[in-house]
Enzyme design. Structure first.
Site, PDB file in Angstrom:
ATOM      1  N   HIS A  51       4.673  -2.128  -2.321  1.00  0.00           N
ATOM      2  CA  HIS A  51       5.829  -1.306  -2.696  1.00  0.00           C
ATOM      3  C   HIS A  51       6.789  -1.176  -1.512  1.00  0.00           C
ATOM      4  O   HIS A  51       6.440  -1.541  -0.392  1.00  0.00           O
ATOM      5  CB  HIS A  51       5.358   0.098  -3.112  1.00  0.00           C
ATOM      6  N   HIS A 133      11.417  -1.944   3.920  1.00  0.00           N
ATOM      7  CA  HIS A 133      10.392  -2.945   4.224  1.00  0.00           C
ATOM      8  C   HIS A 133       9.229  -2.795   3.250  1.00  0.00           C
ATOM      9  O   HIS A 133       9.014  -1.713   2.700  1.00  0.00           O
ATOM     10  CB  HIS A 133       9.878  -2.779   5.659  1.00  0.00           C
TER      11      HIS A 133
HETATM   12  P1  ATP Z   1      -3.048   4.259   4.484  1.00  0.00           P
HETATM   13  O1  ATP Z   1      -2.370   5.396   5.195  1.00  0.00           O
HETATM   14  O2  ATP Z   1      -4.351   4.610   3.851  1.00  0.00           O
HETATM   15  O3  ATP Z   1      -3.127   3.010   5.298  1.00  0.00           O
HETATM   16  P2  ATP Z   1      -0.566   3.986   3.071  1.00  0.00           P
HETATM   17  O4  ATP Z   1       0.123   4.092   4.413  1.00  0.00           O
HETATM   18  O5  ATP Z   1      -0.141   2.888   2.146  1.00  0.00           O
HETATM   19  O6  ATP Z   1      -2.138   3.883   3.232  1.00  0.00           O
HETATM   20  P3  ATP Z   1       0.349   6.626   2.708  1.00  0.00           P
HETATM   21  O7  ATP Z   1       0.004   6.926   4.145  1.00  0.00           O
HETATM   22  O8  ATP Z   1       0.078   7.656   1.694  1.00  0.00           O
HETATM   23  O9  ATP Z   1      -0.395   5.315   2.257  1.00  0.00           O
HETATM   24  O10 ATP Z   1       1.871   6.239   2.665  1.00  0.00           O
HETATM   25  C1  ATP Z   1       2.500   5.856   1.452  1.00  0.00           C
HETATM   26  C2  ATP Z   1       3.734   5.048   1.794  1.00  0.00           C
HETATM   27  O11 ATP Z   1       4.622   5.847   2.571  1.00  0.00           O
HETATM   28  C3  ATP Z   1       3.454   3.807   2.636  1.00  0.00           C
HETATM   29  O12 ATP Z   1       4.386   2.803   2.265  1.00  0.00           O
HETATM   30  C4  ATP Z   1       3.717   4.267   4.041  1.00  0.00           C
HETATM   31  O13 ATP Z   1       4.097   3.191   4.883  1.00  0.00           O
HETATM   32  C5  ATP Z   1       4.861   5.226   3.836  1.00  0.00           C
HETATM   33  N1  ATP Z   1       4.845   6.286   4.842  1.00  0.00           N
HETATM   34  C6  ATP Z   1       3.789   6.974   5.265  1.00  0.00           C
HETATM   35  N2  ATP Z   1       4.135   7.884   6.180  1.00  0.00           N
HETATM   36  C7  ATP Z   1       5.467   7.780   6.336  1.00  0.00           C
HETATM   37  C8  ATP Z   1       6.439   8.458   7.128  1.00  0.00           C
HETATM   38  N3  ATP Z   1       6.125   9.437   7.948  1.00  0.00           N
HETATM   39  N4  ATP Z   1       7.718   8.066   7.002  1.00  0.00           N
HETATM   40  C9  ATP Z   1       8.073   7.072   6.157  1.00  0.00           C
HETATM   41  N5  ATP Z   1       7.216   6.411   5.379  1.00  0.00           N
HETATM   42  C10 ATP Z   1       5.931   6.744   5.464  1.00  0.00           C
END
Ligand code: ATP
Ligand code: MG
Length: 187
Positions: A51, A133
């Site tokens: 996504h 991205h």
């Molecule tokens: P994991 O943390 O288990 O590796 P994930 O990063 O895909 O999995 P989340 O941490 O819930 O899952 O994040 C969901 C989405 O939001 C991902 O695309 C992640 O890169 C993005 N994301 C997470 N934290 C932030 C942030 N602080 N700012 C912008 N985007 C974020």
């Protein structure tokens, strides 16, 4: 004696707004990811988890979800086509991503309108400029310098609100809401 802990706590979800590719587009992105992973190692994102994050809200009371839906309904950006033709890395080269070298104007409009509508409703968002991205590999062993790759075209016609939940093999995502793009899109 009543339990004052988790049982009584208001339910919360870890949420974010995103673009979600259709299955053929996700499959193309996954193929490209597999090639890069061959060179860089690391853990591939499953096709169904690929996504593009528009706005990350994080831990949110479930009672706030209607406000988020209200903000989403304020967005009036047209559909657009994303050309993902660049790969790069961040977080000390551990995360590999695909992105557009020329993001289409409606994508900036969409992220901008959504961010404003959320902030107007008191939602705290990060202030970093939006950097579109698609994360494709995590925990890469090493990463190539940012470079052009074979372009993947992604027709974007909607955006979604998603809950991120822990699964045994990483994050699992559950769609909570879906909004079509277009000035006259049905709301
Ligand atoms: P994991 O943390 O288990 O590796 P994930 O990063 O895909 O999995 P989340 O941490 O819930 O899952 O994040 C969901 C989405 O939001 C991902 O695309 C992640 O890169 C993005 N994301 C997470 N934290 C932030 C942030 N602080 N700012 C912008 N985007 C974020
Ligand atoms: Mg994360």
């Amino acid at each position: 004696m009543p339990d004052a802990g988790a049982a009584g706590a208001a339910p919360r979800l870890r949420v974010f707004f995103a673009l979600w590719p259709d299955a053929p587009t996700a499959s193309c992105l996954h193929c490209e990811a597999r090639q890069l992973q061959g060179a860089c190692g690391g853990r591939l994102m499953r096709p169904d988890t690929i996504h593009l994050t528009l706005a990350f809200l994080g831990d949110t009371p479930v009672s706030r979800l209607p406000i988020l839906a209200e903000a989403a309904a304020q967005v009036h950006a047209p559909p657009c086509t994303l050309v993902l033709d660049r790969c790069g890395s961040w977080h000390g080269n551990r995360v590999l991503w695909l992105g557009p070298s020329s993001p289409p104007e409606p994508l900036g409009l969409l992220a901008g309108q959504l961010g404003s509508a959320l902030r107007e409703r008191g939602v705290a968002l990060e202030r970093r400029p939006f950097a579109p991205h698609v994360t494709i590999v995590r925990n890469a062993l090493h990463a190539p310098p940012a470079q052009q790759v074979a372009a993947i075209t992604w027709d974007v016609s909607a955006f979604v609100l998603v809950a991120s939940e822990r699964g045994p093999d990483g994050a699992r995502y559950r769609e909570l809401g879906h909004w079509p793009l277009g000035e006259d899109a049905a709301r």
